[in-house]
Design an enzyme around this catalytic site. Sequence first.
Site, PDB file in Angstrom:
ATOM      1  N   CYS A   1       0.631  -1.138   0.065  1.00 34.90           N
ATOM      2  CA  CYS A   1       0.040   0.038   0.094  1.00 34.90           C
ATOM      3  C   CYS A   1       0.794   1.183   0.146  1.00 34.90           C
ATOM      4  CB  CYS A   1      -0.966   0.029   1.153  1.00 34.90           C
ATOM      5  SG  CYS A   1      -1.672  -1.463   1.428  1.00 34.90           S
TER       6      CYS A   1
ATOM      7  N   HIS B   1      -3.202   6.611   3.882  1.00 36.64           N
ATOM      8  CA  HIS B   1      -3.745   5.489   3.090  1.00 36.64           C
ATOM      9  C   HIS B   1      -5.022   5.079   3.631  1.00 36.64           C
ATOM     10  CE1 HIS B   1      -3.868   1.314   1.798  1.00 36.64           C
ATOM     11  NE2 HIS B   1      -3.585   0.666   2.805  1.00 36.64           N
TER      12      HIS B   1
ATOM     13  N   ASN C   1      -9.996  -0.824   1.301  1.00 36.45           N
ATOM     14  CA  ASN C   1      -8.566  -0.515   1.249  1.00 36.45           C
ATOM     15  C   ASN C   1      -8.195  -0.823  -0.335  1.00 36.45           C
ATOM     16  OD1 ASN C   1      -5.791  -0.824   1.130  1.00 36.45           O
ATOM     17  ND2 ASN C   1      -5.723  -1.984   2.946  1.00 36.45           N
TER      18      ASN C   1
HETATM   19  N1  ACO Z   1     -17.122  -9.816  10.757  1.00 33.79           N
HETATM   20  C1  ACO Z   1     -17.273 -10.371  11.865  1.00 33.79           C
HETATM   21  N2  ACO Z   1     -16.253 -10.495  12.689  1.00 33.79           N
HETATM   22  C2  ACO Z   1     -15.324 -10.674  12.166  1.00 33.79           C
HETATM   23  C3  ACO Z   1     -14.734 -10.462  11.306  1.00 33.79           C
HETATM   24  C4  ACO Z   1     -15.866  -9.895  10.179  1.00 33.79           C
HETATM   25  N3  ACO Z   1     -15.460  -9.551   9.063  1.00 33.79           N
HETATM   26  N4  ACO Z   1     -13.304 -10.445  10.908  1.00 33.79           N
HETATM   27  C5  ACO Z   1     -13.202 -10.981  11.997  1.00 33.79           C
HETATM   28  N5  ACO Z   1     -14.007 -11.238  13.182  1.00 33.79           N
HETATM   29  C6  ACO Z   1     -13.933 -11.505  14.277  1.00 33.79           C
HETATM   30  C7  ACO Z   1     -12.813 -12.508  14.598  1.00 33.79           C
HETATM   31  O1  ACO Z   1     -12.947 -13.634  14.143  1.00 33.79           O
HETATM   32  C8  ACO Z   1     -12.374 -12.065  16.015  1.00 33.79           C
HETATM   33  O2  ACO Z   1     -13.466 -13.121  16.602  1.00 33.79           O
HETATM   34  P1  ACO Z   1     -12.909 -13.855  17.938  1.00 33.79           P
HETATM   35  O3  ACO Z   1     -12.833 -12.877  19.084  1.00 33.79           O
HETATM   36  O4  ACO Z   1     -14.257 -14.568  18.242  1.00 33.79           O
HETATM   37  O5  ACO Z   1     -11.815 -14.746  17.731  1.00 33.79           O
HETATM   38  C9  ACO Z   1     -13.112 -10.945  16.234  1.00 33.79           C
HETATM   39  O6  ACO Z   1     -13.765 -10.453  15.017  1.00 33.79           O
HETATM   40  C10 ACO Z   1     -11.862  -9.740  16.619  1.00 33.79           C
HETATM   41  O7  ACO Z   1     -11.023  -9.931  15.639  1.00 33.79           O
HETATM   42  P2  ACO Z   1      -9.741  -8.668  15.615  1.00 33.79           P
HETATM   43  O8  ACO Z   1      -8.992  -9.370  14.504  1.00 33.79           O
HETATM   44  O9  ACO Z   1      -9.344  -8.866  17.195  1.00 33.79           O
HETATM   45  O10 ACO Z   1     -10.440  -7.535  15.256  1.00 33.79           O
HETATM   46  P3  ACO Z   1      -9.643  -6.288  15.222  1.00 33.79           P
HETATM   47  O11 ACO Z   1     -10.290  -5.250  16.057  1.00 33.79           O
HETATM   48  O12 ACO Z   1      -8.054  -6.267  15.299  1.00 33.79           O
HETATM   49  O13 ACO Z   1     -10.060  -5.690  13.625  1.00 33.79           O
HETATM   50  C11 ACO Z   1      -9.102  -5.575  11.530  1.00 33.79           C
HETATM   51  C12 ACO Z   1      -9.371  -6.444  12.444  1.00 33.79           C
HETATM   52  C13 ACO Z   1     -10.019  -4.512  11.022  1.00 33.79           C
HETATM   53  C14 ACO Z   1      -8.629  -6.325  10.491  1.00 33.79           C
HETATM   54  C15 ACO Z   1      -7.790  -4.691  11.982  1.00 33.79           C
HETATM   55  O14 ACO Z   1      -6.893  -5.589  12.983  1.00 33.79           O
HETATM   56  C16 ACO Z   1      -7.148  -3.874  10.912  1.00 33.79           C
HETATM   57  O15 ACO Z   1      -7.602  -3.033  10.358  1.00 33.79           O
HETATM   58  N6  ACO Z   1      -5.924  -4.155  10.795  1.00 33.79           N
HETATM   59  C17 ACO Z   1      -5.040  -3.650   9.933  1.00 33.79           C
HETATM   60  C18 ACO Z   1      -5.135  -4.128   8.533  1.00 33.79           C
HETATM   61  C19 ACO Z   1      -4.544  -3.236   7.427  1.00 33.79           C
HETATM   62  O16 ACO Z   1      -4.687  -2.192   7.479  1.00 33.79           O
HETATM   63  N7  ACO Z   1      -4.341  -3.969   6.514  1.00 33.79           N
HETATM   64  C20 ACO Z   1      -3.881  -3.552   5.209  1.00 33.79           C
HETATM   65  C21 ACO Z   1      -2.530  -3.263   5.105  1.00 33.79           C
HETATM   66  S1  ACO Z   1      -2.131  -2.516   3.876  1.00 33.79           S
HETATM   67  C22 ACO Z   1      -1.587  -3.291   2.643  1.00 33.79           C
HETATM   68  O17 ACO Z   1      -0.564  -3.507   2.107  1.00 33.79           O
HETATM   69  C23 ACO Z   1      -2.843  -4.299   1.858  1.00 33.79           C
END
Ligand code: ACO
Length: 329
Positions: free
Chosen positions: A114, A254, A284
């Site tokens: 990204c 981003h 994203n």
């Molecule tokens: N819908 C419902 N529940 C979900 C979903 C979904 N789509 N996705 C995950 N969950 C659940 C998980 O299974 C977990 O359940 P559990 O507690 O029973 O195990 C719970 O939600 C919490 O999951 P977390 O991973 O702890 O959620 P978090 O608050 O960390 O949010 C997220 C996840 C949105 C992915 C966050 O970590 C994030 O934004 N990370 C950065 C990702 C990013 O920016 N990536 C792009 C990088 S750039 C590139 O180069 C592509």
Amino acid sequence: MMKSVGILGLGHYIPEKIITNQDMEKIVETSDEWITERTGIKERHIAAANQATSDMSFIAAERALADAGVNGEEIDLVIVATASPDHAFPSTACLVQNHIGAKGAAAFDLSAGCSGFVYSLGVASQMIKTGLYKKALIIGAETLSRIMNWNDRNTCVLFGDGAGAAVVGEVEEGLGVLGIDLGADGSGGSFLVQPAGGSRKPASAETVAANEHTIHMSGQDVFKFAIQIMGATSKRALKNAGMTPEDIDLLVPHQANMRIIKSASKRLKVPMEKVWVNVDKYANTSAASIPIALCEAEHAGAMKKGDTVLLVGFGAGLTWSSIVLKWSK
Ligand code: ACO
């Protein structure tokens, strides 16, 4: 004396098809509420079946060239930042070079996740500053929908497709790119990876069955990295430009996650009114996210000549990138 180099024209392309959070509820076990609360995303656009990354790049490129009033033949450097190229080779940049008629221009793809568009602006601006090239076309373009695991709710709700392009060249003295900070921490490579399809794990029936050609992400690790790096890299680029966060007129981060964007705004003490946000509409789009946001911001009249604009990104690698510009259009 070194030339001043900046953006001469911008263009972007968003595919028509929209998938809302409600649509996602029918694909995986998720909810509009979860996605909105955790990410700020409401919908994303997905390329048509016959559209590849180059097709979207062509349209964004034509729009940027028209905006700059520059012909394809005048371009002597083409860089496409993408993690979802048409092919492993030839580069998508070569396809673009041929399409716009930039005969003989240097052309290559840049892989920095990204952060790729801002990396490309850094590379192109320095090559033009030294006089090696005169006018560059740089593009961030992604068809992430093709490398997404549509059964994995942890990732498939987060991404979208699109392309953004900029023509880069000499601008009025004192304007354009003033500060750059590009970097990486390769020790975090496994946090965001497409495991198969390269020389480590060539495509096979097994890799396809195991979904190893899709995005694998450790969301929390990337999140922690993003929260820390957005402020740090921004401050370094500002320092290189002899500026502080108070000087920022427009922050174009981003567009990965609203919580990450808000945290950057807080760390830099740049109020959200000065931060461009469109993650709700497009999710994203990786390397495409910053040029799409920049182009939209310009169309909306969010910056005027002389304004200080900060671009900041992070991504697979793990990488980071920020550039301070004095707006030159
Ligand atoms: N819908 C419902 N529940 C979900 C979903 C979904 N789509 N996705 C995950 N969950 C659940 C998980 O299974 C977990 O359940 P559990 O507690 O029973 O195990 C719970 O939600 C919490 O999951 P977390 O991973 O702890 O959620 P978090 O608050 O960390 O949010 C997220 C996840 C949105 C992915 C966050 O970590 C994030 O934004 N990370 C950065 C990702 C990013 O920016 N990536 C792009 C990088 S750039 C590139 O180069 C592509």
